[in-house]
Design a protein around this motif. Structure first.
Motif, mmCIF file in Angstrom:
data_model
loop_
_atom_site.group_PDB
_atom_site.id
_atom_site.type_symbol
_atom_site.label_atom_id
_atom_site.label_comp_id
_atom_site.label_asym_id
_atom_site.label_seq_id
_atom_site.Cartn_x
_atom_site.Cartn_y
_atom_site.Cartn_z
ATOM 1 N N GLN A 13 45.978 56.909 4.958
ATOM 2 C CA GLN A 13 46.392 56.414 6.267
ATOM 3 C C GLN A 13 45.706 55.098 6.594
ATOM 4 O OE1 GLN A 13 45.485 59.665 8.970
ATOM 5 N NE2 GLN A 13 47.586 60.457 8.795
ATOM 6 N N THR A 14 46.281 54.368 7.517
ATOM 7 C CA THR A 14 45.668 53.118 7.979
ATOM 8 C C THR A 14 44.224 53.364 8.408
ATOM 9 O OG1 THR A 14 47.798 52.224 8.726
ATOM 10 C CG2 THR A 14 45.807 51.300 9.709
ATOM 11 N N GLY A 15 43.343 52.483 7.933
ATOM 12 C CA GLY A 15 41.926 52.608 8.230
ATOM 13 C C GLY A 15 41.155 53.418 7.222
ATOM 14 N N GLY A 16 41.853 54.039 6.290
ATOM 15 C CA GLY A 16 41.218 54.854 5.275
ATOM 16 C C GLY A 16 40.669 54.039 4.113
ATOM 17 N N SER A 17 40.161 54.755 3.119
ATOM 18 C CA SER A 17 39.520 54.128 1.960
ATOM 19 C C SER A 17 40.051 54.714 0.659
ATOM 20 C CB SER A 17 38.005 54.337 2.012
ATOM 21 O OG SER A 17 37.427 53.746 3.154
ATOM 22 N N LEU A 18 40.037 53.878 -0.370
ATOM 23 C CA LEU A 18 40.331 54.306 -1.728
ATOM 24 C C LEU A 18 39.413 53.554 -2.673
ATOM 25 C CD1 LEU A 18 44.257 54.366 -1.929
ATOM 26 C CD2 LEU A 18 42.727 56.329 -2.113
ATOM 27 N N SER A 19 39.145 54.175 -3.814
ATOM 28 C CA SER A 19 38.326 53.533 -4.828
ATOM 29 C C SER A 19 39.094 53.490 -6.136
ATOM 30 C CB SER A 19 37.018 54.306 -5.002
ATOM 31 O OG SER A 19 36.197 53.681 -5.952
ATOM 32 N N LEU A 20 39.287 52.299 -6.667
ATOM 33 C CA LEU A 20 39.991 52.116 -7.931
ATOM 34 C C LEU A 20 38.983 51.903 -9.059
ATOM 35 C CD1 LEU A 20 42.828 49.613 -6.874
ATOM 36 C CD2 LEU A 20 42.810 52.114 -6.770
ATOM 37 N N SER A 21 39.362 52.376 -10.236
ATOM 38 C CA SER A 21 38.565 52.162 -11.444
ATOM 39 C C SER A 21 39.466 51.656 -12.556
ATOM 40 C CB SER A 21 37.898 53.458 -11.903
ATOM 41 O OG SER A 21 37.023 53.957 -10.934
ATOM 42 N N CYS A 22 38.889 50.930 -13.475
ATOM 43 C CA CYS A 22 39.632 50.416 -14.628
ATOM 44 C C CYS A 22 38.704 50.429 -15.827
ATOM 45 C CB CYS A 22 40.139 49.010 -14.357
ATOM 46 S SG CYS A 22 40.839 48.180 -15.801
ATOM 47 N N VAL A 23 39.097 51.172 -16.844
ATOM 48 C CA VAL A 23 38.314 51.238 -18.070
ATOM 49 C C VAL A 23 39.000 50.412 -19.146
ATOM 50 C CG1 VAL A 23 37.327 52.733 -19.822
ATOM 51 C CG2 VAL A 23 37.489 53.536 -17.465
ATOM 52 N N ALA A 24 38.248 49.504 -19.742
ATOM 53 C CA ALA A 24 38.772 48.655 -20.806
ATOM 54 C C ALA A 24 38.286 49.161 -22.154
ATOM 55 C CB ALA A 24 38.321 47.212 -20.595
ATOM 56 N N SER A 25 39.160 49.121 -23.136
ATOM 57 C CA SER A 25 38.798 49.520 -24.490
ATOM 58 C C SER A 25 39.410 48.553 -25.492
ATOM 59 C CB SER A 25 39.272 50.946 -24.786
ATOM 60 O OG SER A 25 40.676 51.039 -24.668
ATOM 61 N N GLY A 26 38.891 48.600 -26.717
ATOM 62 C CA GLY A 26 39.435 47.737 -27.754
ATOM 63 C C GLY A 26 38.788 46.369 -27.809
ATOM 64 N N GLY A 27 37.679 46.185 -27.098
ATOM 65 C CA GLY A 27 36.990 44.909 -27.118
ATOM 66 C C GLY A 27 35.766 44.949 -26.234
ATOM 67 N N THR A 28 35.045 43.833 -26.213
ATOM 68 C CA THR A 28 33.875 43.687 -25.346
ATOM 69 C C THR A 28 34.159 42.550 -24.381
ATOM 70 O OG1 THR A 28 32.416 44.455 -27.115
ATOM 71 C CG2 THR A 28 31.406 43.275 -25.268
#
Length: 120
Positions: A13-28
């Motif tokens: 809902q408006t005013g709420g929070s979310l946390s996104l994550s992104c995992v990378a693989s296959g390189g540095t």
């Protein structure tokens, strides 16, 4: 083969929070800026935030979104607070080109995207 896998999207809902994550693989990627972009329906994909040794943000998310990274885990995060309906979009993680901190060039690699929906 480089892969970026996002997670953490959802409905809030408006005013709420979310946390996104992104995992990378296959390189540095510790030397490269990593970023988040988003694409709303009917609109072009736009830069949201990047992080190298500094963080850089699109004006509309400054003070509400926080980007961070853990190089040991090849992971980039974005904490999104005070969400607004106009933040509704598919959010994409990206490995950006060296020296690009504002999304002025096309990233090297993209994730598949995660949907964020903010209800009013």
């Amino acid at each position: 083969q480089v892969q970026l896998v996002e997670s953490g999207g959802g409905l809030v809902q408006t005013g709420g929070s979310l946390s996104l994550s992104c995992v990378a693989s296959g390189g540095t990627f510790s030397r490269f800026p990593m970023g988040w972009y988003r694409q709303a329906p009917g609109k072009e994909r736009e830069f949201v935030a990047s992080i190298s040794w500094l963080a850089n943000y699109q004006d509309s998310v400054k003070g509400r979104f926080t980007i961070s990274r853990n190089n040991a885990k090849n992971t980039v995060y974005m904490q999104m607070d005070s969400l607004k309906p106009e933040d509704t979009a598919v959010y994409y993680c990206a490995v950006m080109k060296l020296g690009d901190y504002s999304g002025s060039t096309s990233p090297l690699y993209w994730g598949q995207g995660t949907q964020v929906t903010v209800s009013s």
